[in-house]
Write an enzyme that holds these catalytic residues in place. Structure first.
Site, PDB file in Angstrom:
ATOM      1  N   GLU A 168       0.713  -2.817   6.378  1.00  0.00           N
ATOM      2  CA  GLU A 168       0.185  -2.085   7.277  1.00  0.00           C
ATOM      3  C   GLU A 168      -0.284  -2.425   8.686  1.00  0.00           C
ATOM      4  O   GLU A 168      -1.573  -2.420   8.981  1.00  0.00           O
ATOM      5  CB  GLU A 168      -1.002  -1.301   6.527  1.00  0.00           C
ATOM      6  N   GLU A 376       2.778   1.145  -1.731  1.00  0.00           N
ATOM      7  CA  GLU A 376       1.349   1.692  -2.222  1.00  0.00           C
ATOM      8  C   GLU A 376       1.354   3.076  -2.416  1.00  0.00           C
ATOM      9  O   GLU A 376       2.048   3.973  -1.543  1.00  0.00           O
ATOM     10  CB  GLU A 376       0.348   1.205  -1.346  1.00  0.00           C
TER      11      GLU A 376
END
Ligand code: BG6
Length: 476
Positions: A168, A376
């Protein structure tokens, strides 16, 4: 109802974690300090001042945790390696004890037929590099990150087939340099975009090296993609949605895959005097570091309206990647995020939107045409440990079930998916929200004020996911 394709027979039913959020042992066995070890000590930054110094003590209990995975039938476990555990000062001596911890963990996983998925960077930068040259703001990070990766690649290349470079980037960069809610606690869009450019180069250089080393395996970054919806068919709101998609998605993912910044985003940053400085050869390197797959971290979608520059109806400024608020916020002149009346929200105001996952996967496939590994997805909620040791988390089962159906729909649409890692395996530290926001299949008995015995309990979702894996997604 549409007839859905089955999941591929080698589909990786997995779950994930990150070093700082689970390991603890923050200063044991030669580990160096990370930027998170330091940041959490700043008063007011985290919920009740909670840290990951002990976390859920995975460092000492990894065998017990892997046994739980094995019993559940988990096919893949995504975890991250802490850079300062391997190289305490970031670019000097290698800490053999750190390597050994991960080697033991990987061996334990393999002995139990669980595929390790290794994240190289999940935010815990060595503090020494922050002190030496401002971490991601210094160009030296490109070589130091690549050297760290090379050490890890060479040690584990025969055991690990799936590698995630940066976790991320959009979140750690925007929270770190714009919102100041992550280290290094900065609010400066120009510095943000320069640090981001270096992160792109480091990512590309590590991928290029991985390919040059001819390692049998696949590598890619994990991106936090929350697709944008326009609030309604008002063309002004449609344009706002285009703006957010360009700034929040294309700007970050185009560079990974095509080695270029998209024109509209670039022009906006240039016009605002915040575009990063590019050096000769940068775009060549960026083009040479093309990933094998894209990791997708999906939690929610965003819904937007226009956000007039004159401030009429403007929300509070909130830039790229900020997430989790029904409060109106956005980028002046481009868009503002508003609440979506068609979806429900969690207790932390995150939109629950399984269709958004299907849309994310389709948009990524249309634009990039790479396989997707969902690295995720999950639900952060309060859980209750009952007197009999059970945790009835049917809300989490519902959430994950609906998202698995969305993946199956996306597969049926033609998207190529390698696997699905839920967030998270055990409960763990939610960076800013302490231990009360839980994501795991395995409950860990601790809270912010009391570590207790850190005992593990299987939640209802643990047994449910076991069945999902056993039936390769047929029994949901
Ligand atoms: C992702 C991160 O942003 O979301 C995880 O990669 C994180 O590390 C997860 O824990 C959930 O976010 P939060 O804020 O609820 O912990």
């Amino acid at each position: 109802h549409q007839k859905l394709d089955s999941f591929p027979s080698d589909f990786l039913w997995g779950s994930a974690s990150a070093a700082y959020q689970v390991e603890g042992a923050w200063d044991e066995d030669g580990k160096g300090e990370s930027v998170w070890d330091k940041f959490v000590k700043i008063p007011g930054k985290t919920f009740k001042g909670t840290t990951g110094e002990v976390a859920v003590d995975h460092y000492h209990r990894y065998k017990e945790d892997v046994q739980l995975m094995a019993e559940q039938g988990l096919k893949a476990y995504r975890f991250s390696i802490s850079w300062p555990r391997i190289i305490p000062d970031g670019n000097g001596e290698v800490n053999e004890a750190g390597i050994k911890f991960y080697e033991d963990l990987i061996d334990e996983l393999l002995a139990n037929e669980i595929e390790p998925v290794v994240t190289l960077y999940h935010w815990d930068l060595p503090q020494a590099l922050q002190d030496e040259y401002l971490g991601w703001e210094g160009r030296q990070i490109i070589n130091d990150f690549t050297r760290y990766c090379e050490i890890v690649f060479k040690r584990f290349k025969d055991k690990v087939k799936y590698w995630v470079t940066l976790n991320e980037q959009n979140v750690f960069i925007s929270h770190g340099y714009l919102a100041a809610s992550h280290p290094p606690n900065v609010k400066d869009p120009k510095r943000m975009l320069q640090a981001n450019h270096h992160a792109n180069l480091a990512n590309a250089k590590a991928i290029k090296l991985f390919h040059e080393l001819d390692i049998e395996g696949q590598i890619g970054p994990s991106f936090a993609y929350g697709p944008t919806y326009a609030f309604d068919a008002d063309p002004k709101n449609q344009l706002a949605a285009e703006n957010r998609e360009e700034i929040n998605a294309n700007f970050w993912m185009d560079i990974y895959v095509y080695g270029r910044y998209p024109k509209v985003a670039w022009k906006y940053f240039e016009d605002n005097g915040i575009a990063p400085t590019i050096e000769v050869g940068d775009f060549d390197l960026l083009k040479e570091g093309k990933p094998d797959f894209l990791g997708l971290n999906y939690y929610q979608t965003a819904t937007v309206k226009e956000n007039r520059l004159d401030g009429v109806g403007a929300g509070k400024p909130n830039y790229t990647g900020e997430k989790g608020s029904t409060e109106e916020s956005g980028m002046p002149g481009l868009y503002k995020e508003v609440s979506n009346p068609y979806v429900e929200y969690t207790n932390w105001d995150w939109a629950i939107d399984p269709s958004g996952l299907r849309i994310a996967m389709r948009r990524m496939t249309s634009r990039y045409d790479l396989p997707i590994l969902i690295t995720e997805n999950g639900l952060g909620e309060y859980d209750r440990l009952e007197a009999d040791g059970r945790i009835h988390d049917e809300y989490r089962i519902n959430y994950i079930r609906d998202h698995i159906v969305a993946i199956q729909e996306a597969i049926t649409d033609g998207v190529e998916v390698i696997g699905y890692c839920t967030w998270s395996y055990t409960d763990l530290l939610s960076w800013l929200n302490g231990y009360q926001k839980r994501y795991g299949f395995v409950y860990v008995d601790r809270d912010e004020s009391n570590e207790k015995e850190l005992k593990r309990y299987k939640k209802d979702s643990y047994f449910w996911y076991k069945k999902v894996i056993e039936t390769n997604g047929q029994e949901l």
